[in-house]
Design an enzyme around this catalytic site. Structure first.
Site, PDB file in Angstrom:
ATOM      1  N   HIS A 231      29.776  28.899 -60.099  1.00  0.00           N
ATOM      2  CA  HIS A 231      29.326  27.456 -60.862  1.00  0.00           C
ATOM      3  C   HIS A 231      27.922  27.358 -61.378  1.00  0.00           C
ATOM      4  O   HIS A 231      27.719  26.239 -62.147  1.00  0.00           O
ATOM      5  CB  HIS A 231      29.793  26.235 -59.680  1.00  0.00           C
ATOM      6  CG  HIS A 231      29.886  25.125 -60.000  1.00  0.00           C
ATOM      7  ND1 HIS A 231      29.936  24.545 -61.308  1.00  0.00           N
ATOM      8  CD2 HIS A 231      30.280  23.784 -59.279  1.00  0.00           C
ATOM      9  CE1 HIS A 231      29.981  23.397 -61.520  1.00  0.00           C
ATOM     10  NE2 HIS A 231      30.322  22.852 -60.129  1.00  0.00           N
ATOM     11  N   TYR A 353      29.970  10.933 -54.508  1.00  0.00           N
ATOM     12  CA  TYR A 353      29.347  11.410 -55.753  1.00  0.00           C
ATOM     13  C   TYR A 353      30.363  11.672 -56.959  1.00  0.00           C
ATOM     14  O   TYR A 353      31.867  11.844 -56.533  1.00  0.00           O
ATOM     15  CB  TYR A 353      28.659  12.921 -55.309  1.00  0.00           C
ATOM     16  CG  TYR A 353      28.568  13.624 -56.449  1.00  0.00           C
ATOM     17  CD1 TYR A 353      27.130  14.020 -56.829  1.00  0.00           C
ATOM     18  CD2 TYR A 353      29.409  14.589 -57.178  1.00  0.00           C
ATOM     19  CE1 TYR A 353      26.713  14.872 -57.870  1.00  0.00           C
ATOM     20  CE2 TYR A 353      29.140  15.488 -58.230  1.00  0.00           C
ATOM     21  CZ  TYR A 353      27.852  15.569 -58.639  1.00  0.00           C
ATOM     22  OH  TYR A 353      27.676  16.275 -59.446  1.00  0.00           O
ATOM     23  N   THR A 366      24.812  17.707 -65.522  1.00  0.00           N
ATOM     24  CA  THR A 366      25.382  16.627 -64.989  1.00  0.00           C
ATOM     25  C   THR A 366      24.248  15.588 -64.457  1.00  0.00           C
ATOM     26  O   THR A 366      23.211  15.989 -64.236  1.00  0.00           O
ATOM     27  CB  THR A 366      26.412  17.116 -63.841  1.00  0.00           C
ATOM     28  OG1 THR A 366      25.559  17.630 -62.891  1.00  0.00           O
ATOM     29  CG2 THR A 366      27.471  18.199 -64.477  1.00  0.00           C
TER      30      THR A 366
END
Length: 540
Positions: A231, A353, A366
Site C-alpha cells: 500500500h 475515516y 489522499t
C-alpha cells in the site's frame, strides 16, 4: 515507522468477476494476465498511458503509476524504504507455487533468431511447467515458507534479512525476487466461496505471498484470480485502474482464450511455436537458525490470519440507480448507512475515516473525509427515533448528504484537516516542539475506516450495458482499530453494491457478519423512508 506486519494491517486485495470467469485453466489465466500486465507496464515506462481525468476534463497526477511495477518494500529495523528499480529490458517476474520460487523471463528467442516478448500460449506452457515441477519436487520444510518473513513484524524481518540474506545463494535469490517487476502466485487450493477467496488474497496461508512486492497476482486451479498489493507506494485507486485495464484486456478483440480454455495458439501451428527454456528454480540455503526464524514467523502470521474476520456483502436487488432517482449522492447514501449501521451495532458513534483523492495536486495521495458530523449524527438519531416521520428523516438525510458532499469536495481541493495536522506534527518533531494537541489529535483511533473504489476508470467496457456479467466486487483491507471495522465498498453498476467488511475475532465487541446485516438493514430503512416520504416512487 510502524513495525507491525503489513500483512492484513496495510496490504489490500482485489477480487475478480463474480458472475464470469473467462477460462477454467489456471496456467492460461496467469499467462493472459501477465501479458496484459506487461502491456500496461510498457505504457507506464514510456509515459503513454492515458491520464485519468476528473469528469473527463481535468487530468489527475499520474506519478504513483511509476512504482506499480519494479518496486519492492525493503524492511528496516526502525523504518522501511520503497525501492524502485530501473526498467530492465531483460524483464522477468517472480512466480511461486507450494513454496517453490521461480524466475520467469518475458523475452524469448523467436524463429528468426531475434529476441521478442513471449506470447501468451508460450507463457501458459511456462506456468504449466511450474505447476508440474512444484508438484514433483516440492520445497522442503522451512524453504517452503521463506515468504512468511515478509508478512511478519517488520523489525524482525529486517534482522533476519540482514543475518541470513547478505551473501551466497540466499542473497542472489532474494535479489531476483525483489527486482522482479511483479509476483504471480499459483495457488494449489480452490476457495470455497467469495469470503474465503478474499482471505486467500489478503493473506493466503501467511507464508506463500511476498507481501513486500508492489503487486502480486494470485490465480487458482479453477481459473479464478485476484490481486494483493503493498500500500505505501500508491493508493488503491491506482492499482484498481491497472486491474481494470488488465482484466478488460483479456476480453478485447476476441479475447485470449480458445474454446478449450487454453490461450490461443497453444496447439495451433499457425502461431509461432518455439522451444522456450523453462523458468529458473530459485535456490535457498535454509540452515537451522533461519529455519527457526521462519517457523517463528509462520506461527505469528497464522495467529494474525486466523484473527481476521472478513466477509463480503453483495446487495443485488437495487443500488445507486435508486439513489440517483432519489437525488442522493451514492457515496453519501452509503456513508450515512454505515453511520446508522454502526450506531445500531455498537450503541455509539464512530470516528470515521473515508479516503478522498488529492491527485489534482502534483504527487497528491489522499485526504481524510471525516464522515461523522453534527448533520450525520442528527440523521442517525432521527432514523432511530420511532416518533419521527419519514419526511423528517428524509429532510435530515438530505442535510447530512449535502454536508458530506461539501466535506468530500473540500478535501479533494486541499481544504481538508488531517494532512495539515500531520504536516504540523512533522514540523513540530523537526523543530523539537512538544505539542500535546497534535499528539492527541493524531492518536485518535479510526474506529470505522472506509473507502470507495470505482468500478470503471477506463472507456474499455460498459458495466451498465453489455458487460454487466463481468462486474468485479472490488476489494478490501483489514481493520485499522483493534475494536473497529474496515469497510471498502463499490457500486458495481446501478443494481449491484458490494462491501468488504473486516474486524478482529479477538474483539468480543465486533462481528463482521453482524455488521453486514446491520448495513443491509440500514440500506433498506433509508430506502423505505425515501419511498414513504414520496421522494422516490416505491419499487414494491
Amino acid at each position: 515507522r510502524g513495525r507491525s506486519p503489513i500483512m492484513v494491517n496495510s496490504n489490500y486485495y482485489i477480487l475478480d468477476g463474480v458472475y464470469h470467469s473467462p477460462t477454467h485453466r489456471q496456467a492460461a489465466r496467469a499467462a493472459s494476465l501477465l501479458s496484459e500486465s506487461d502491456k500496461f507496464k510498457h505504457l507506464i515506462d514510456w509515459e503513454e498511458l492515458e491520464p485519468v481525468t476528473l469528469q473527463k476534463t481535468i487530468p489527475w497526477c499520474m506519478k504513483q503509476y511509476e512504482r506499480v511495477f519494479d518496486t519492492t518494500r525493503i524492511p528496516g529495523k526502525e523504518c522501511d524504504q520503497i525501492k524502485h528499480y530501473d526498467h530492465d529490458p531483460q524483464r522477468y517476474i517472480a512466480v511461486s507455487r507450494k513454496g517453490v520460487w521461480y524466475k520467469l523471463n518475458m523475452l524469448v528467442k523467436g524463429k528468426t533468431g531475434g529476441w521478442r516478448t513471449a506470447l501468451p500460449h508460450e507463457l501458459e506452457k511456462q506456468f504449466e511447467f511450474i505447476i508440474q515441477d512444484s508438484d514433483a519436487n516440492p520445497a522442503p520444510e522451512g524453504e517452503n515458507a521463506i515468504a512468511a518473513m515478509t508478512g511478519w513484524h517488520r523489525g524482525r524481518w529486517a534482522e533476519a534479512r540482514e543475518s541470513h540474506f547478505w551473501e551466497g545463494v540466499n542473497r542472489a535469490s532474494l535479489q531476483i525476487v525483489e527486482k522482479a517487476f511483479m509476483h504471480i502466485h499459483l495457488d494449489d487450493k480452490i476457495p470455497k466461496d467469495i469470503n474465503e477467496q478474499a482471505k486467500m488474497l489478503i493473506h493466503g496461508d501467511g507464508k506463500s505471498l511476498w507481501f513486500d512486492k508492489s503487486v502480486t497476482l494470485v490465480t487458482f486451479p479453477n481459473g479464478k484470480c485476484g490481486l494483493m498489493a503493498e500500500h505505501s507506494y500508491a493508493d488503491a485507486l491506482t492499482v484498481a485502474h491497472y486491474w481494470e485495464w488488465m482484466t478488460t484486456g483479456e476480453r478485447l478483440n476476441g479475447g485470449y482464450y480458445g474454446a478449450d480454455g487454453h490461450c490461443k495458439g497453444y496447439a495451433d501451428a499457425s502461431y509461432e511455436q518455439v522451444n522456450v527454456p523453462p523458468p529458473m528454480r530459485l535456490v535457498w540455503n535454509v540452515e537451522s537458525e533461519l529455519k527457526k526464524t521462519i517457523t517463528e514467523a509462520c506461527v505469528a502470521n497464522k495467529e494474525l490470519c486466523d484473527d481476521l474476520d472478513l466477509v463480503v456483502l453483495w446487495q443485488k436487488e437495487w443500488g445507486k440507480g435508486f439513489m440517483k432517482k432519489a437525488k442522493i449522492s451514492p457515496d453519501a447514501f452509503a456513508q450515512l448507512a454505515l453511520q446508522l449501521a454502526y450506531k445500531r451495532n455498537a450503541g455509539k458513534r464512530a470516528l470515521t475515516y473515508e479516503a478522498s483523492v488529492t491527485r489534482l495536486f502534483v504527487q497528491g495521495r489522499t485526504e481524510t473525509v471525516r464522515v461523522l458530523s453534527v448533520e450525520s449524527a442528527n440523521f442517525v438519531d432521527a432514523m432511530m427515533d420511532p416518533k419521527t416521520t419519514p419526511q423528517e428523516r428524509v429532510e435530515k438525510l438530505r442535510k447530512a448528504a449535502d454536508k458530506h458532499a461539501d466535506t468530500y469536495k473540500a478535501c479533494m481541493v486541499g481544504n481538508g484537516i488531517d494532512r495539515h495536522l500531520f504536516g504540523l506534527y512533522v514540523c513540530s518533531v523537526g523543530l523539537g516542539v512538544d505539542s500535546d494537541f497534535l499528539k492527541s489529535a493524531l492518536k485518535m483511533p479510526w474506529t470505522l475506516s472506509t473507502s470507495q473504489t470505482p468500478q470503471k476508470q477506463t472507456d474499455r467496457w460498459n458495466p451498465e450495458g453489455p458487460d454487466r456479467h463481468v462486474i468485479s466486487p472490488g476489494g478490501g483491507f483489514g481493520p485499522v482499530a483493534e475494536d473497529g471495522y474496515g469497510v471498502s465498498y463499490m457500486f458495481a453498476n446501478d443494481d449491484n453494491f458490494f462491501a468488504h467488511i473486516s474486524s478482529k475475532k479477538s474483539c468480543a465487541e465486533t462481528s463482521s457478519e453482524k455488521f453486514k446485516g446491520d448495513i443491509l438493514q440500514a440500506f433498506e430503512d433509508i430506502k423505505t423512508a425515501l419511498e414513504a416520504a414520496g421522494a422516490v416512487k416505491s419499487s414494491k
